[in-house]
Design a protein around this motif. Structure first.
Motif, short mmCIF file in Angstrom:
data_model
loop_
_atom_site.label_atom_id
_atom_site.label_comp_id
_atom_site.label_asym_id
_atom_site.label_seq_id
_atom_site.Cartn_x
_atom_site.Cartn_y
_atom_site.Cartn_z
N LYS A 43 -5.04 -4.26 1.03
CA LYS A 43 -5.29 -5.35 0.10
C LYS A 43 -5.41 -4.77 -1.31
O LYS A 43 -5.95 -3.67 -1.47
CB LYS A 43 -6.57 -6.10 0.47
CG LYS A 43 -6.43 -7.00 1.69
CD LYS A 43 -5.54 -8.20 1.38
CE LYS A 43 -5.32 -9.07 2.61
NZ LYS A 43 -6.56 -9.73 3.04
N TYR B 160 -11.56 -6.76 -0.78
CA TYR B 160 -11.42 -7.70 0.34
C TYR B 160 -12.10 -9.03 0.04
O TYR B 160 -11.64 -10.08 0.49
CB TYR B 160 -12.05 -7.11 1.61
CG TYR B 160 -11.55 -5.74 1.99
CD1 TYR B 160 -10.19 -5.46 2.07
CD2 TYR B 160 -12.45 -4.72 2.27
CE1 TYR B 160 -9.76 -4.20 2.44
CE2 TYR B 160 -12.02 -3.46 2.64
CZ TYR B 160 -10.67 -3.20 2.72
OH TYR B 160 -10.23 -1.95 3.06
N THR B 161 -13.20 -8.98 -0.69
CA THR B 161 -14.06 -10.15 -0.80
C THR B 161 -14.08 -10.82 -2.18
O THR B 161 -14.44 -11.97 -2.29
CB THR B 161 -15.51 -9.77 -0.45
OG1 THR B 161 -15.95 -8.73 -1.35
CG2 THR B 161 -15.62 -9.26 0.98
N GLU C 9 -4.77 -6.05 9.18
CA GLU C 9 -4.51 -7.18 8.28
C GLU C 9 -5.09 -6.93 6.88
O GLU C 9 -4.46 -7.26 5.88
CB GLU C 9 -5.11 -8.47 8.86
CG GLU C 9 -4.39 -9.02 10.08
CD GLU C 9 -4.62 -8.21 11.34
OE1 GLU C 9 -5.66 -7.51 11.40
OE2 GLU C 9 -3.77 -8.24 12.23
N ASP C 10 -6.27 -6.34 6.81
CA ASP C 10 -6.93 -6.16 5.51
C ASP C 10 -6.55 -4.88 4.80
O ASP C 10 -6.65 -4.80 3.57
CB ASP C 10 -8.45 -6.20 5.69
CG ASP C 10 -8.98 -7.60 5.88
OD1 ASP C 10 -8.25 -8.55 5.52
OD2 ASP C 10 -10.09 -7.77 6.40
N SER D 258 -9.72 0.13 6.10
CA SER D 258 -10.26 -1.15 6.55
C SER D 258 -10.53 -1.09 8.03
O SER D 258 -10.11 -0.16 8.72
CB SER D 258 -9.28 -2.29 6.24
OG SER D 258 -9.78 -3.52 6.73
N GLU D 259 -11.23 -2.11 8.54
CA GLU D 259 -11.51 -2.19 9.97
C GLU D 259 -10.34 -2.76 10.75
O GLU D 259 -10.32 -2.73 11.97
CB GLU D 259 -12.76 -3.04 10.21
CG GLU D 259 -14.03 -2.43 9.64
CD GLU D 259 -15.25 -3.28 9.89
OE1 GLU D 259 -15.08 -4.41 10.40
OE2 GLU D 259 -16.37 -2.84 9.59
N ASN D 260 -9.34 -3.32 10.05
CA ASN D 260 -8.20 -3.90 10.75
C ASN D 260 -6.93 -3.77 9.91
O ASN D 260 -6.99 -3.55 8.70
CB ASN D 260 -8.46 -5.38 11.09
CG ASN D 260 -8.80 -6.18 9.84
OD1 ASN D 260 -7.95 -6.43 9.00
ND2 ASN D 260 -10.06 -6.59 9.72
N HIS E 55 1.19 -8.42 -0.91
CA HIS E 55 0.58 -9.50 -0.12
C HIS E 55 1.62 -10.25 0.73
O HIS E 55 1.29 -11.26 1.36
CB HIS E 55 -0.13 -10.50 -1.03
CG HIS E 55 -1.42 -9.97 -1.60
ND1 HIS E 55 -1.46 -9.15 -2.71
CD2 HIS E 55 -2.72 -10.15 -1.22
CE1 HIS E 55 -2.72 -8.85 -2.98
NE2 HIS E 55 -3.50 -9.43 -2.10
#
Length: 388
Positions: free
Chosen positions: A269, A225-226, A265-266, A261-263, A302
């Motif tokens: 990834k 993610y980061t 959208e992510d 993930s927490e959402n 993506h």
């Protein structure tokens, strides 16, 4: 810069005054999140580094300095337009623009932001900045001519950076458009299930405490993610060779995907692993093996095309997860390898211009920001025994 010579000639007798003596501290009013309006006319400033949201009313006229009082306590910002000041910031401006320029005060405080945070902010459960401590913070008051010249120079830097930011947003929009367009409209593509072209292998079980500075290369799902983008050929972390023997391994051209993930959208990834050496993959991840163009698949994952399917198969409430067995059922418009390569060449070029850290707009912004900070600090070096 000639302005440095001009300022040095006017260094003599520069007085320092407490911020509260030369500035009016303005009103604030708490605004709960449920009252924010998505398309509101006026930004809301609170304790965050970005706008808290938007509202249809304002309580400050703009051209105002704001310093966060909680959370990001000590963060200094300048708001040009009319805005709503929430209860977790201190808005203020010069009492007399003919004596001290508000924008000059902002630039000086921004140059001293780290000092304000280090010396004035108390770090308890929630970082906090006391109003009286901020009001007692001393600032230089050179001649108005010197102030205005400094503001003029620094404004020119920030104006250039803003134009670059706008250009970056335009490039990102262009990149995202072509990403979605090319994936959806690839020549001679066939609609297949991912399970027909990919094999899914669940990741291993190492943790952050296992990280080493060297050893066997590894990818932890949180780093996707980061840290990682469309592709990677070097890892940020390593584990011991002994622990690596117990892990799942990705090889060159495999896709490494975070499936928790927490959402929505992510979740999912991913990055295409293009390193020559094998890499250990941690839990909450899946390794996707295939015989396609790895970058093409990563771009596909993506795209909005894939996101539409992802939103339907993600499960959970507080934590979202996508199971490999459900990933295998997702559709992919898969063109021949030569078409995949053509699409990758186009998207690589656009992606580098929009997001690349070694070239393009982001690199230019980074260089301009460093240049701005250098001259800001040089221009605002006012020697005084009273300065903090």
């Amino acid at each position: 810069m000639r302005i440095l010579e001009f300022i040095k000639q006017n260094f003599k007798n520069v007085e320092f005054h407490a911020l509260g003596d030369v500035c009016d501290f303005l009103k604030t009013s708490t605004l709960s999140k449920d009252k924010l309006i998505e398309n509101g006319e006026f930004p809301v400033v609170n304790s965050s580094k970005e706008f808290y949201g938007y509202y249809d009313k304002f309580n400050n006229d703009g051209n105002t300095i704001c310093v966060a009082s909680r959370g990001n306590a000590g963060f200094v910002s300048y708001v040009e337009q009319k805005f709503w000041a929430g209860g977790l910031c201190y808005p203020f401006r010069s009492k007399n623009e003919n004596n001290i320029n508000t924008k000059f005060i902002f630039y000086f405080l921004k140059s001293k932001e780290n000092s304000i945070i280090s010396n004035l902010v108390s770090f308890g459960a929630i970082p906090a900045l006391n109003k009286s401590d901020l009001q007692n913070f001393k600032i230089p008051v050179p001649s108005l001519e010197v102030q205005n010249k400094i503001v003029e120079v620094l404004d020119s830097f920030t104006s250039l950076e803003r134009s670059l930011e706008r250009e970056k947003l335009a490039r990102e929009k262009q990149y995202k458009y072509y990403l979605n367009h090319l994936i959806t409209n690839a020549r001679n593509s066939r609609i297949l299930k991912l399970g027909e072209v990919c094999e899914f292998v669940r990741g291993g079980n190492f943790q952050k405490k296992d990280f080493l500075d060297s050893g066997f290369a590894c990818i932890h799902y949180g780093q996707i993610y980061t840290h990682y983008g469309i592709w990677a050929d070097k890892t940020k972390t390593f584990i011991s060779p002994e622990l690596a023997k117990k892990q799942k391994i990705a090889n060159k051209n495999d896709i490494v995907m975070a499936i928790t993930s927490e959402n929505v959208e992510d979740v999912c990834k991913c990055t295409a692993w293009l390193g020559d050496e094998p890499v250990a993959v941690g839990g909450h991840s899946t390794i996707i093996k295939h015989n396609q163009n790895a970058k093409f698949l990563s771009y596909y994952f993506h795209s909005n095309y894939f996101a539409n399917f992802k939103s339907k198969i993600a499960q959970g409430v507080k934590v979202m997860e996508v199971y490999p067995k459900n990933l295998a059922k997702v559709e992919i418009p898969l063109p021949p390898l030569d078409e995949q390569e053509r699409i990758v060449r186009i998207l690589d070029s656009l992606n580098e211009l929009a997001n690349g850290l070694s070239a393009g707009i982001p690199k230019e912004i980074e260089l301009r920001q460093k240049q701005y900070e250098y001259w800001r600090d040089r221009l605002l070096e006012f020697p005084s025994k009273d300065s903090k």
